[in-house]
Design an enzyme around this catalytic site. Structure first.
Site, PDB file in Angstrom:
ATOM      1  N   ASN A  22       2.091  -3.054   4.055  1.00 46.94           N
ATOM      2  CA  ASN A  22       1.073  -3.904   3.427  1.00 46.94           C
ATOM      3  C   ASN A  22       0.138  -4.414   4.515  1.00 46.94           C
ATOM      4  O   ASN A  22       0.313  -4.132   5.701  1.00 46.94           O
ATOM      5  CB  ASN A  22       1.732  -5.061   2.666  1.00 46.94           C
ATOM      6  CG  ASN A  22       0.756  -5.782   1.755  1.00 46.94           C
ATOM      7  OD1 ASN A  22       0.051  -5.156   0.971  1.00 46.94           O
ATOM      8  ND2 ASN A  22       0.680  -7.092   1.863  1.00 46.94           N
ATOM      9  N   ASP A  37       0.822  -1.210   0.000  1.00 47.78           N
ATOM     10  CA  ASP A  37       0.000   0.000   0.000  1.00 47.78           C
ATOM     11  C   ASP A  37       0.856   1.260   0.000  1.00 47.78           C
ATOM     12  O   ASP A  37       0.392   2.320  -0.406  1.00 47.78           O
ATOM     13  CB  ASP A  37      -0.925  -0.008   1.215  1.00 47.78           C
ATOM     14  CG  ASP A  37      -2.049  -1.020   1.055  1.00 47.78           C
ATOM     15  OD1 ASP A  37      -3.143  -0.615   0.649  1.00 47.78           O
ATOM     16  OD2 ASP A  37      -1.825  -2.216   1.308  1.00 47.78           O
TER      17      ASP A  37
END
Length: 350
Positions: free
Chosen positions: A247, A237
Site C-alpha cells: 500500500n 494496491d
C-alpha cells in the site's frame, strides 16, 4: 443521498473516457477527455487517476479504446496485445492494472470478429465500473461491523470514491460505519509526498460532513499514544497470497505502531487486488517515482537543488501485522492463505 453517491472520478461520455484530474484537487475540479489509449496510460502514470480499483477500471476503458483503434486493421489482435503491454507498464505495483488489462485481452481473444471485440470490451468496462461500486458498498457493510461503536479511526492515503469506481474501500468502510450510526472521528494522514490525504481524503470527508482531523504523517504515533486512535484502516494496491499487503508508502510504519499500541489494523480491498500467483510480499515490485516529488511540496522546492532522493511509492505490510482483510465477499482473518482462497472460491465469511 450522500456526496459519496455523487463523487465520481471516472465516466464515459460520447465515446470518450473522462477522468477527474486528481492532481489538481481540491483547488480545481478539471475533467480530461481522452479518446486514445496511449493518453490513458500516460494519465495513469502521471497520477491523474490513482487508487488500485480506479486504475483497474481505467485500464479496462483504455483497452476498449485500444481495440476500437485496432479494429480497423487486419492484425487487430496483435495490435491489441501490444497496447495491453503498454497499458500494463504504466504503473507496476497495483495488481488491478494488469488484472483488468488481461481480463479485457482474454475477452477480445474470444471474440469472433473485431467488431464483436469492440462492443464486448466497452460493455465489460461499463460492467466493471458498476460492479466496483456495488462491491465497495458490500465491503463497507462487512467492515463496518469491525469498527467500534465510537472512537477515532486513522486512515492513510485516499481510499474513497476517488480511488475507486465510487464509495471507496477503506473510506467506504468508514462511510458505512457512519451510516450505521457509529460515532466515529476520523484522523487522516496527509500522506506525503503526493498529499493524497490532505488533498483528496480531506476533500471527500468534508463533502460528506464526516468529523475528522488532518494531521502530519509523523503525528500518528503521538495520536495513538494519547489514546485517540481505536482502529487503523487502509487500502491496498496488491495483496500477496499469504496476506502481505502493498500500500502507499507509510502504511508499514502505521502497522508497526498499531501493533505496539495494541490497536487493530485493517486492510480493505477487493479480491481483484489479491495476487494469488504472488506467494508473499517479497516478490512485489515497488515503484520508485521521480525525485522531484520529494524535493518539492505542492510544486514548491523544499530541499536543496540536486539532493539525492529515495522515493518508493509503496511499502509492504507483513500479514503478521494485519488484524483482518476486508473484501466484498467477507472478512479474512489470520490464516490468510486459506481464508483468502475461501473467499475467492465464493465461500462467504463474516
Amino acid at each position: 443521498m450522500s456526496s459519496a453517491d455523487q463523487i465520481r472520478a471516472i465516466r464515459w461520455e460520447e465515446g470518450q473516457l473522462c477522468l477527474l484530474d486528481q492532481r489538481l484537487l481540491p483547488q480545481q475540479e478539471t475533467w480530461l477527455k481522452l479518446s486514445d489509449y496511449r493518453a490513458v496510460a500516460v494519465a495513469i502514470r502521471r497520477m491523474v487517476v490513482r487508487g488500485a480499483p480506479a486504475i483497474g477500471i481505467t485500464a479496462a476503458y483504455a483497452m476498449a479504446l485500444a481495440v476500437r483503434e485496432a479494429s480497423t486493421h487486419a492484425d487487430w489482435q496483435a495490435r491489441l496485445l501490444s497496447a495491453a503491454d503498454e497499458i500494463k507498464a504504466a504503473r507496476p505495483t497495483a495488481v488491478n492494472l494488469a488484472w483488468a488489462t488481461d481480463r479485457q485481452l482474454a475477452l477480445a481473444q474470444s471474440a469472433s470478429t473485431a467488431g464483436q471485440a469492440v462492443a464486448a470490451l466497452l460493455q465489460a468496462a461499463h460492467d466493471l465500473l458498476r460492479d466496483d461500486i456495488a462491491d465497495n458498498q458490500r465491503m463497507g457493510r462487512y467492515g463496518a461491523e469491525l469498527l467500534p461503536a465510537e472512537g477515532g479511526i486513522l486512515t492513510h492515503c485516499n481510499t474513497g470514491s476517488l480511488a475507486t469506481g465510487g464509495y471507496g474501500t477503506a473510506l467506504g468502510v468508514i462511510r458505512a460505519g457512519i451510516s450505521a450510526g457509529k460515532q466515529l472521528h476520523i484522523y487522516a494522514d496527509e500522506t506525503r509526498p503526493w498529499l493524497q490525504g490532505a488533498r483528496l481524503t480531506a476533500w471527500e470527508l468534508q463533502k460528506d460532513g464526516i468529523p475528522f482531523h488532518l494531521h502530519a504523517d509523523s503525528a500518528a504515533a503521538y495520536l495513538m499514544q494519547q489514546g485517540l486512535i481505536h482502529a487503523v484502516i487502509v487500502g491496498a494496491d496488491r495483496i500477496a497470497a499469504n496476506g502481505d499487503a502493498a500500500n502507499k508508502i507509510g502504511t508499514y510504519s502505521l502497522a508497526v505502531l498499531a501493533q505496539y499500541h495494541q490497536i487493530p489494523f485493517y486492510v480493505a480491498a477487493p479480491l481483484s487486488t489479491v495476487d494469488f500467483a504472488m506467494p508473499d510480499g517479497g516478490g512485489i515490485v515497488i515503484e520508485e517515482r521521480p525525485a522531484a516529488e520529494v524535493r518539492q511540496c505542492a510544486g514548491h522546492a523544499v530541499a536543496p537543488e540536486g539532493v539525492e532522493v529515495r522515493n518508493p511509492a509503496f511499502d509492504v505490510t507483513p500479514a503478521s501485522l494485519i488484524t483482518a482483510i476486508i473484501t466484498e465477499r467477507g472478512v479474512a482473518r489470520p490464516g490468510f492463505p486459506v481464508a483468502l482462497q475461501a473467499l475467492a472460491a465464493g465461500h462467504m465469511q463474516a
